[in-house]
Design a protein around this motif. Structure first.
Motif, PDB file in Angstrom:
ATOM      1  N   LEU A 290      -1.722  12.406   1.327  1.00  0.00           N
ATOM      2  CA  LEU A 290      -2.305  12.412  -0.010  1.00  0.00           C
ATOM      3  C   LEU A 290      -1.601  11.352  -0.859  1.00  0.00           C
ATOM      4  CD1 LEU A 290      -3.126  15.182   1.204  1.00  0.00           C
ATOM      5  CD2 LEU A 290      -2.875  16.167  -1.079  1.00  0.00           C
ATOM      6  N   LEU A 291      -2.369  10.367  -1.314  1.00  0.00           N
ATOM      7  CA  LEU A 291      -1.823   9.252  -2.085  1.00  0.00           C
ATOM      8  C   LEU A 291      -2.297   9.306  -3.528  1.00  0.00           C
ATOM      9  CD1 LEU A 291      -2.410   6.374   0.475  1.00  0.00           C
ATOM     10  CD2 LEU A 291      -0.192   7.161  -0.319  1.00  0.00           C
ATOM     11  N   ASP A 292      -1.367   9.051  -4.469  1.00  0.00           N
ATOM     12  CA  ASP A 292      -1.759   8.982  -5.872  1.00  0.00           C
ATOM     13  C   ASP A 292      -2.208   7.560  -6.216  1.00  0.00           C
ATOM     14  OD1 ASP A 292       0.420   7.325  -6.561  1.00  0.00           O
ATOM     15  OD2 ASP A 292       1.646   8.972  -7.303  1.00  0.00           O
ATOM     16  N   PRO A 293      -2.730   7.332  -7.432  1.00  0.00           N
ATOM     17  CA  PRO A 293      -3.248   6.006  -7.768  1.00  0.00           C
ATOM     18  C   PRO A 293      -2.195   4.900  -7.748  1.00  0.00           C
ATOM     19  CG  PRO A 293      -4.151   7.647  -9.247  1.00  0.00           C
ATOM     20  CD  PRO A 293      -3.075   8.331  -8.465  1.00  0.00           C
ATOM     21  N   TYR A 294      -0.907   5.255  -7.785  1.00  0.00           N
ATOM     22  CA  TYR A 294       0.147   4.252  -7.722  1.00  0.00           C
ATOM     23  C   TYR A 294       0.639   4.049  -6.291  1.00  0.00           C
ATOM     24  CZ  TYR A 294      -0.074   4.483 -12.760  1.00  0.00           C
ATOM     25  OH  TYR A 294      -0.529   4.418 -14.054  1.00  0.00           O
TER      26      TYR A 294
ATOM     27  N   ASN B 265       1.838   6.109  -4.192  1.00  0.00           N
ATOM     28  CA  ASN B 265       2.929   6.960  -3.745  1.00  0.00           C
ATOM     29  C   ASN B 265       2.347   8.193  -3.058  1.00  0.00           C
ATOM     30  OD1 ASN B 265       5.509   5.755  -4.873  1.00  0.00           O
ATOM     31  ND2 ASN B 265       4.244   5.842  -6.713  1.00  0.00           N
ATOM     32  N   THR B 266       3.079   8.720  -2.092  1.00  0.00           N
ATOM     33  CA  THR B 266       2.626   9.895  -1.362  1.00  0.00           C
ATOM     34  C   THR B 266       2.897  11.159  -2.171  1.00  0.00           C
ATOM     35  OG1 THR B 266       3.083   8.796   0.744  1.00  0.00           O
ATOM     36  CG2 THR B 266       2.847  11.178   0.786  1.00  0.00           C
ATOM     37  N   VAL B 267       1.837  11.910  -2.465  1.00  0.00           N
ATOM     38  CA  VAL B 267       1.956  13.166  -3.202  1.00  0.00           C
ATOM     39  C   VAL B 267       2.420  14.281  -2.287  1.00  0.00           C
ATOM     40  CG1 VAL B 267       0.624  14.930  -4.428  1.00  0.00           C
ATOM     41  CG2 VAL B 267       0.254  12.513  -4.936  1.00  0.00           C
TER      42      VAL B 267
ATOM     43  N   ILE C  64       9.631   3.306   1.312  1.00  0.00           N
ATOM     44  CA  ILE C  64       8.205   3.136   1.566  1.00  0.00           C
ATOM     45  C   ILE C  64       7.469   4.463   1.383  1.00  0.00           C
ATOM     46  CG2 ILE C  64       8.380   3.551   4.066  1.00  0.00           C
ATOM     47  CD1 ILE C  64       6.228   1.340   4.403  1.00  0.00           C
ATOM     48  N   GLY C  65       6.361   4.431   0.665  1.00  0.00           N
ATOM     49  CA  GLY C  65       5.582   5.634   0.396  1.00  0.00           C
ATOM     50  C   GLY C  65       6.017   6.392  -0.835  1.00  0.00           C
ATOM     51  N   ASN C  66       7.264   6.195  -1.265  1.00  0.00           N
ATOM     52  CA  ASN C  66       7.789   6.753  -2.523  1.00  0.00           C
ATOM     53  C   ASN C  66       8.632   5.658  -3.158  1.00  0.00           C
ATOM     54  OD1 ASN C  66       6.804   9.475  -2.779  1.00  0.00           O
ATOM     55  ND2 ASN C  66       8.059  10.011  -1.019  1.00  0.00           N
ATOM     56  N   TYR C  67       7.992   4.767  -3.905  1.00  0.00           N
ATOM     57  CA  TYR C  67       8.590   3.481  -4.256  1.00  0.00           C
ATOM     58  C   TYR C  67       9.483   3.515  -5.482  1.00  0.00           C
ATOM     59  CZ  TYR C  67       5.018   1.995  -0.984  1.00  0.00           C
ATOM     60  OH  TYR C  67       4.241   1.865   0.132  1.00  0.00           O
TER      61      TYR C  67
ATOM     62  N   ALA D  61       0.458   3.143   3.482  1.00  0.00           N
ATOM     63  CA  ALA D  61       1.521   3.409   4.463  1.00  0.00           C
ATOM     64  C   ALA D  61       2.133   4.784   4.244  1.00  0.00           C
ATOM     65  CB  ALA D  61       2.602   2.339   4.360  1.00  0.00           C
ATOM     66  N   ASN D  62       2.514   5.416   5.354  1.00  0.00           N
ATOM     67  CA  ASN D  62       3.196   6.711   5.306  1.00  0.00           C
ATOM     68  C   ASN D  62       4.639   6.554   4.850  1.00  0.00           C
ATOM     69  OD1 ASN D  62       1.527   9.001   6.512  1.00  0.00           O
ATOM     70  ND2 ASN D  62       1.198   7.404   8.045  1.00  0.00           N
ATOM     71  N   THR D  63       5.237   7.658   4.444  1.00  0.00           N
ATOM     72  CA  THR D  63       6.678   7.694   4.282  1.00  0.00           C
ATOM     73  C   THR D  63       7.313   7.681   5.670  1.00  0.00           C
ATOM     74  OG1 THR D  63       6.739  10.109   4.286  1.00  0.00           O
ATOM     75  CG2 THR D  63       6.506   9.018   2.141  1.00  0.00           C
TER      76      THR D  63
END
Length: 477
Positions: free
Chosen positions: A140-144, A146-148, A326-329, A346-348
């Motif tokens: 699940l990716l947010d608009p920025y 980042n992985t939610v 990566i994935g949580n920048y 990209a995944n975390t």
């Protein structure tokens, strides 16, 4: 009256103390303005250009998210290529082919289930059947970008599940029997990956994937025989249009508090939620420099992203390994933009990590005019709990057509040959090698790169205790 002369003296010179106070106030205001002006850098054309470059790097991933969303949800009903109306899955019926140019570096290990969620009318319930031993994951990716959060083998297990994905801005009613996943954003992008093997196994995987469901207020139904139509061709704008679009996107997707520092600087040139530079009262040279900075960054970013990967690969014996963020920048806007350029979605690292090789161990670019080998010693294959694979791409990041129709080698691509000593040898070459007990990954005649995928990597890989073996040139016999 004794009070008369004193009264006349005050009345005869009215307002003098007030004028003194007013002058003192004006002097204080002037001094404060002077102090403020000396503290803040002057808004020169040079500074405006630098802010334009920063605005592009910061905003590009958000506008890429918006571009993909707008394009993929523009169809009338789901197709098998990642396009579907909001709150419905598009389920793949096969792997990417060498002729496909939809995404860079597609994998041939998992089949995709893509959806774009709109949580503005209440929770969307994602459900899946019992998956047994088959690896699967919904990112699940947010608009920025980042992985939610994750739903899948690693995080929530293989048993059948129901998950109420909820926007904190409109939580709606509680969904009985569903685990709650909360999002700070109304819009999310769901990227589902389901492991599959040969054609027979792909058919089994697809039967499970067709039971994946999204139910905003009951399952969406589409007319029998509905034709999806061609999705809109949407481009990320540049120049002033980019900054205007960024202002709209920031207003619709309020940025996280950690971005306030940068957005405070960008506000000086009219960039921010609901803002437009043309309304910021900028002098014409400043506005032109700002637009020029945006276009400079738009031109440079793709090349810069690839150079960054290449430089890292040269420093690490050929392999560029994704950073821990990566994935949580966080506030690493440059890295986020680079990943959005070369690997959007990209995944975390906890879910998957993607070492990329562009050079051999000596730092020379990989080319089909030479032959190479990678040797995984016995007991030293990529350490994973799900699967690993090595995929061949041309210099632009697309699959390479070959008569064998072999695009990857790994634990989910049998037969994986082992030598008598238990080691795994992979040969990368344009022509078929003659050595026995090796695994051949056909290469193009020109430049190429390879991606090593580790899904659900173990602690050895995450802590850097395991690294990919070097890619060694094979001397001509």
């Amino acid at each position: 009256m004794t009070a008369g002369p004193d009264h006349r003296r005050r009345a005869g010179r009215p307002g003098r103390p007030g004028r003194v106070a007013t002058l003192a106030g004006l002097l204080g205001l002037v001094l404060a303005m002077a102090s403020s002006a000396s503290a803040a850098p002057a808004l020169t054309a040079q500074r405006a250009a630098a802010l334009g470059r920063q605005a592009y790097v910061y905003g590009f991933p958000l506008l890429e998210f918006e571009r993909v969303r707008r394009s993929e949800t523009s169809v009338r009903c789901p197709d098998a290529r990642g396009d579907a109306p909001a709150n419905s899955f598009s389920t793949a019926t096969g792997y990417a082919r060498p002729t496909d140019r939809t995404v860079v570096a597609p994998n041939v290990d998992t089949l995709y289930s893509i959806a774009h969620l709109d949580l503005g009318h209440g929770p969307v319930v994602l459900s899946h059947p019992a998956m047994g031993r088959r690896y699967f994951v919904f990112e699940l990716l947010d608009p920025y970008t980042n992985t939610v959060g994750y739903i899948g083998s690693r995080t929530t297990g293989a048993e059948a599940g129901r998950f109420a994905i909820t926007w904190t801005g409109h939580p709606g009613r509680r969904v009985p029997g569903a685990r709650v996943i909360r999002s700070s954003y109304r819009h999310l992008w769901v990227i589902g990956r389901t492991l599959a093997g040969d054609r027979a196994d792909q058919r089994r995987a697809i039967r499970l994937m067709r039971r994946y469901a999204l139910a905003p207020a009951g399952p969406r139904r589409f007319a029998t025989g509905c034709r999806s139509g061609k999705p809109l061709a949407v481009k990320t704008p540049t120049g002033l249009a980019f900054l205007d679009a960024l202002g709209r996107a920031l207003a619709e997707n309020p940025p996280p508090p950690r971005d306030r520092g940068l957005l405070g600087k960008l506000a000086a040139v009219g960039v921010g939620p609901g803002r437009r530079p043309e309304r910021a009262g900028l002098a014409e040279p400043v506005l032109s420099a700002l637009i020029g900075g945006v276009d400079q960054a738009a031109t440079a970013l793709p090349t810069d992203a690839r150079i960054a990967v290449l430089d890292q690969a040269k420093r690490a014996h050929g392999w560029a390994i994704p950073g821990a963020q990566i994935g949580n920048y966080g506030t690493d806007y440059r890295y986020r933009a680079e990943i959005a350029t070369v690997g959007l979605g990209a995944n975390t690292r906890q879910e998957a990590t993607y070492p990329t090789a562009l050079t051999d161990a000596a730092g020379h670019l990989l080319t089909g005019s030479a032959s190479y080998r990678i040797v995984f010693a016995r007991g030293d294959a990529p350490p994973v709990r799900a699967f690993w694979s090595l995929t061949m791409y041309d210099g632009s990041g697309y699959l390479v057509a070959n008569p064998q129709r072999r695009y990857a080698i790994g634990s989910s691509h049998p037969p994986l040959r082992r030598r008598s000593d238990g080691s795994i040898v992979v040969v990368l070459s344009h022509t078929r090698p003659r050595q026995p007990a090796i695994n051949w990954l056909p290469a193009p005649a020109g430049s190429f790169r390879v991606n090593l995928r580790l899904y659900w990597p173990t602690a050895r890989a995450l802590r850097g205790l395991w690294r990919p073996p070097p890619i060694e040139p094979i001397s001509p016999s």
